[in-house]
Scaffold this active site. Structure first.
Site: not given
Length: 604
Positions: A335, A359, A374
């Site tokens: 990330s 999301d 995720d």
């Protein structure tokens, strides 16, 4: 005999013949002696008149030799003047021998007086092959102890052709603290000698060492200096009787680095018991303030030739202390590249600071059943809710960047990464850097022989898949973000002698200030936001900073499997990464940290 017999005998004796014979013999002998005398005279004439200059020169060469005088190697300092590499006095045992039988006797006697290992003998014979003159001294043992020097002195009358000379050898007072940056010097190898030009052979005629790694290697020409010479009178065994004249060598140039020894020491202390790297860069000029690869090693072991035992211990260590992690280790950045991907989306118009997505904790490509989960789904069973770019950065929402990356496409992402030095050499001023991978369609076709797939784009948008970076690249990327698009070439050397090294700008990304503000805001929330992934790091800090944590898989996890570190070997667990810069209002320093198998970058 008497009477008639005497008269008969006298009749047979020819006195005249005997006289002629005697005279002839005298003439032959006189001629032979005259010939010998003429030969001596001619030889004397040839030596003293015809070839006088040649033989006088040869005689002088047997008596007088030109010896190279090694220059003092240049010193290396940190930014505050603290000494990082100097030269330490050492006593070295040299041997001079004109024939092998004499050499064998000398070495046998030396071995009975002091310790001479097989490795010492091996290196001695290698150095002996490299000498320019048969009477040039060859080093056998370095760093003799006082006791060894005393024993050699007592037996000096037995040791013709043996000398103990004081000389300077390289010394690294901080041992392993700067091993991967400063590097080390070592004995010149046969392979290196074979590659030397005649000019280099002359330059290295007075020294037995050369820079092998790090700054010692890349700035070798400056640090070495210029060799001097001296005419010396020697005896038949090559021992110097007196110095006739001398041309002093020129000392090597000193280097002053951007490195801060105190900062380097602090970063190293934090890394104790871990494997990984830390790099800190001055965002205003690209100067490297700290560069740690841990674990390290003591470079002093290599200066006069490392022992087989010590080298085997370093080379076989499972933690690979000889491996320069900040320069050569390539890891998925995870990330930590999301600020770059987010800025690319803004730059190319595929998102804006207010665009929001819903999301649910996972993502699927259109027309595909593959589910990309995720991290929050694995933790809470849900998603991040309504997410914009700032929130996506603060909470490291993968779904937002998966969606953005797929809409933007590989071509835009690949080209944009070059502005931050991804997938290319940074140009740092020490050797052996690796350039990582910031993939493109062309790269995959050339490297894998395959086309680019949408799933590759999904992985790349969160720093996984084919993406690989080095810690120095991540530090340059963080510095470029802190500079709002100005990318400096990282440099260790700040000053050579009295000459200051100017900063080098590699590229400038021209984009809207509000785009940078959005990235800054998201990275600020990472550190200070209520739900920022690295908010614990900033607790108690005296200044505001911006950062981004990252987690990168070390091994693949099956589609429906759940990551469970307790079931994995320690070296199969995720890597932890982190980038940051501070102070937020006017950045001065950018940092990149990589910890092998330490799992979450936000949990360290």
């Amino acid at each position: 005999l008497s009477g008639p017999r005497m008269q008969e005998a006298q009749q047979f004796k020819d006195y005249q013949r005997e006289a002629r014979l005697f005279r002839n013999r005298i003439l032959v002998m006189a001629g032979f002696m005259l010939l010998l005398a003429l030969t001596v005279v001619y030889r004397y004439y040839d030596l003293q008149i015809v070839n006088y200059q040649e033989y006088a020169t040869q005689s002088e060469r047997n008596r007088v030799h030109v010896q190279p005088v090694a220059p003092t190697r240049g010193l290396i300092f940190d930014r505050n003047g603290e000494l990082l590499a100097d030269n330490k006095p050492s006593f070295t045992l040299y041997v001079v021998s004109s024939n092998q039988a004499e050499l064998d006797r000398t070495l046998e006697l030396l071995s009975s007086i002091i310790e001479v290992s097989p490795l010492d003998l091996e290196k001695f014979y290698k150095a002996k092959k490299q000498r320019r003159h048969s009477l040039d001294p060859v080093p056998l043992r370095y760093r003799l102890t006082e006791d060894e020097i005393a024993r050699l002195a007592v037996n000096q009358h037995l040791l013709e052709g043996v000398e103990v000379n004081a000389e300077l050898v390289r010394n690294y007072p901080h041992a392993d603290l700067f091993a991967h940056v400063i590097g080390y010097t070592g004995r010149i190898s046969e392979k290196e000698v074979e590659s030397f030009t005649p000019e280099l052979v002359q330059r290295y005629s007075g020294t037995h060492s050369i820079g092998k790694t790090g700054i010692e290697r890349s700035y070798e020409e400056i640090l070495l200096g210029q060799v001097g010479s001296q005419n010396v009178e020697t005896n038949a065994r090559g021992r110097v009787m007196r110095v006739l004249d001398r041309t002093d060598p020129i000392q090597g140039g000193d280097l002053h680095l951007h490195l801060d020894a105190r900062l380097q020491e602090t970063a190293t202390a934090v890394m104790r018991g871990r494997r990984g790297a830390v790099v800190a860069i001055d965002v205003n000029n690209g100067g490297v303030l700290a560069a740690v690869s841990y674990p390290g090693f003591d470079p002093n072991l290599f200066v006069t030739g490392i022992s087989v035992r010590d080298y085997r211990a370093l080379n076989e260590d499972i933690d690979t202390p000889l491996f320069n992690r900040f320069l050569q280790a390539q890891y998925p950045p995870g990330s930590t590249v999301k600020p770059v991907v987010g800025l690319a989306g803004l730059y190319h118009g595929f998102t804006d600071v207010n665009r929001v997505i819903a999301d649910r904790g996972f993502y699927t490509l259109p027309g595909s059943s593959r589910i990309y989960r995720d991290w929050i789904l694995k933790t809470t069973g849900g998603g991040h809710g309504m997410v914009n770019l700032q929130k996506a950065l603060a909470e490291s929402c993968n779904t937002y960047f998966w969606d953005l990356g797929v809409r933007m496409g590989i071509d835009h992402m690949s080209a944009f990464g070059s502005h931050f030095g991804l997938g290319m050499l940074t140009g740092i001023d020490i050797p052996s850097e690796r350039k990582g991978v910031w993939p493109s369609r062309e790269w995959k076709r050339a490297a894998k022989g395959q086309a680019w797939y949408p799933g590759d784009t999904v992985n790349m948008s969160v720093g996984q898949g084919f993406v690989l970076t080095t810690p120095i690249q991540l530090a340059v990327m963080a510095s470029t973000i802190a500079n709002r698009g100005v990318r400096y070439r990282p440099q260790f050397v700040k000053q050579i002698g009295d000459q200051v090294q100017e900063p080098i700008i590699e590229s400038v990304l021209d984009t809207k200030p509000e785009y940078w503000n959005a990235i800054y805001a998201g990275m600020y929330d990472v550190m200070q936001g209520a739900r920022g992934t690295a908010r614990r790091v900033s607790v108690g800090a005296e200044y505001q900073m911006a950062g981004k944590s990252g987690t990168a898989q070390a091994v693949g996890i099956a589609q429906n499997a759940k990551y469970n570190s307790a079931l994995l070997q320690e070296r199969h667990r995720d890597h932890a990464l982190f980038i940051a810069f501070a102070p937020l209002e006017k950045p001065e320093i950018a940092v990149a940290v990589m910890l092998e198998n330490a799992e979450g970058g936000s949990s360290q």
